[in-house]
Scaffold this active site. Structure first.
Site, PDB file in Angstrom:
ATOM      1  N   ASN A   1      71.349  58.802  36.895  1.00  0.00           N
ATOM      2  CA  ASN A   1      70.708  59.508  35.786  1.00  0.00           C
ATOM      3  C   ASN A   1      69.743  60.545  36.343  1.00  0.00           C
ATOM      4  O   ASN A   1      69.237  60.411  37.447  1.00  0.00           O
ATOM      5  CB  ASN A   1      69.928  58.519  34.907  1.00  0.00           C
ATOM      6  CG  ASN A   1      69.323  59.183  33.683  1.00  0.00           C
ATOM      7  OD1 ASN A   1      69.964  60.036  33.049  1.00  0.00           O
ATOM      8  ND2 ASN A   1      68.096  58.831  33.348  1.00  0.00           N
TER       9      ASN A   1
ATOM     10  N   HIS B   1      66.147  62.464  35.322  1.00  0.00           N
ATOM     11  CA  HIS B   1      65.003  62.356  34.407  1.00  0.00           C
ATOM     12  C   HIS B   1      64.014  63.471  34.736  1.00  0.00           C
ATOM     13  O   HIS B   1      63.676  63.677  35.905  1.00  0.00           O
ATOM     14  CB  HIS B   1      64.338  60.986  34.542  1.00  0.00           C
ATOM     15  CG  HIS B   1      63.221  60.808  33.571  1.00  0.00           C
ATOM     16  ND1 HIS B   1      63.429  60.542  32.237  1.00  0.00           N
ATOM     17  CD2 HIS B   1      61.878  60.919  33.725  1.00  0.00           C
ATOM     18  CE1 HIS B   1      62.266  60.480  31.608  1.00  0.00           C
ATOM     19  NE2 HIS B   1      61.315  60.704  32.490  1.00  0.00           N
TER      20      HIS B   1
ATOM     21  N   SER C   1      63.716  63.776  38.761  1.00  0.00           N
ATOM     22  CA  SER C   1      64.156  62.706  39.657  1.00  0.00           C
ATOM     23  C   SER C   1      65.594  62.312  39.339  1.00  0.00           C
ATOM     24  O   SER C   1      65.988  62.276  38.174  1.00  0.00           O
ATOM     25  CB  SER C   1      63.303  61.440  39.455  1.00  0.00           C
ATOM     26  OG  SER C   1      61.925  61.729  39.517  1.00  0.00           O
TER      27      SER C   1
ATOM     28  N   ASP D   1      64.463  54.227  32.778  1.00  0.00           N
ATOM     29  CA  ASP D   1      63.966  55.245  33.729  1.00  0.00           C
ATOM     30  C   ASP D   1      63.302  54.586  34.941  1.00  0.00           C
ATOM     31  O   ASP D   1      62.453  55.203  35.597  1.00  0.00           O
ATOM     32  CB  ASP D   1      62.963  56.213  33.054  1.00  0.00           C
ATOM     33  CG  ASP D   1      63.585  56.993  31.907  1.00  0.00           C
ATOM     34  OD1 ASP D   1      64.796  57.277  31.968  1.00  0.00           O
ATOM     35  OD2 ASP D   1      62.855  57.303  30.947  1.00  0.00           O
TER      36      ASP D   1
END
Ligand code: GRF
Length: 220
Positions: free
Chosen positions: A113, A115, A142, A151
């Protein structure tokens, strides 16, 4: 007999503009990213990211979360669509959904992912405004492995930008996006070339557990 080149198969999930998707498509096209994108799936119909995928000749699907009674039902349908492509990597690129624990466990170690903050700071939403409000000197983005903690999975690489005193949240978001477009292809290429793994809840790069995230080369 010539060796048959086999690139890692990836599926990309999006919810919006897809500028990170575009960066990934471009990197795959110019040969700096060894993946084949089998499908781009959006939970929102009509978003620009779907057009970007279509323009690149990548199959697209729309799975509108509003058509499902609950999170479990949506995630189960999503999982079915993804698994039909048999991906080795699942890339969340601006996919604005909280995922169920079962879904996360299913893709654990093969789901990345992006973020828009220097995690662990500013998990959740409105990261740019919150960083400005707090008087932060720097901000960024990040890439992390997705785990059940929102997260909160092991961080792989970060890109940093300075916050100027007159930056609006929108200006800051644009600066951060430029870094996002560099760090995501980098992390994906590490994974695609088997240099990056998730082991015992640590991001391991070239056999070493990262004790702090890598920084974009120009900042290292
Ligand atoms: C990015 O800022 C990403 O970090 C966040 O949502 C935004 C998506 O941008 N999660 P795009 O759809 O890739 O243009």
């Amino acid at each position: 007999m010539p060796a048959i080149e086999s690139k890692m198969t990836a599926v990309v999930l999006i919810s919006g503009s897809g500028s990170n998707l575009q960066a990934i498509i471009d990197a795959a096209k110019n040969g700096s990213l060894d993946i084949t994108i089998a499908a781009v799936i959006s939970n929102r119909p009509g978003v620009k990211g779907l057009q970007r995928a279509i323009s690149a000749g990548i199959p697209t699907r729309v799975l509108d979360h509003k058509a499902y009674a609950d999170r479990e039902g949506f995630d189960a349908a999503l999982q079915q669509e993804i698994d039909a492509c048999q991906p080795q990597l699942l890339i969340l690129a601006g996919f604005m959904r909280i995922l169920t624990p079962g879904f996360v466990r299913h893709y654990l170690g093969r789901m990345l992912n992006i973020h828009p903050s220097l995690l662990p700071k500013y998990t959740g939403l409105n990261t740019h405004q919150r960083a400005i409000n707090d008087g932060e000197a720097e901000h960024g983005a990040s890439i992390h492995f997705v785990t059940e903690e929102l997260d909160g999975g092991p961080i792989i690489i970060q890109g940093k930008v300075g916050i100027e005193s007159n930056d609006s949240a929108e200006q800051l978001a644009n600066k951060v996006l430029k870094k996002e477009h560099l760090i995501y292809p980098q992390a994906i290429q590490w994974f695609a070339t088997k240099r990056l793994q998730l082991i015992d809840n640590h991001a391991v790069l070239d056999g070493e557990a990262l004790t702090s995230p890598r920084l974009l080369k120009e900042q290292a």
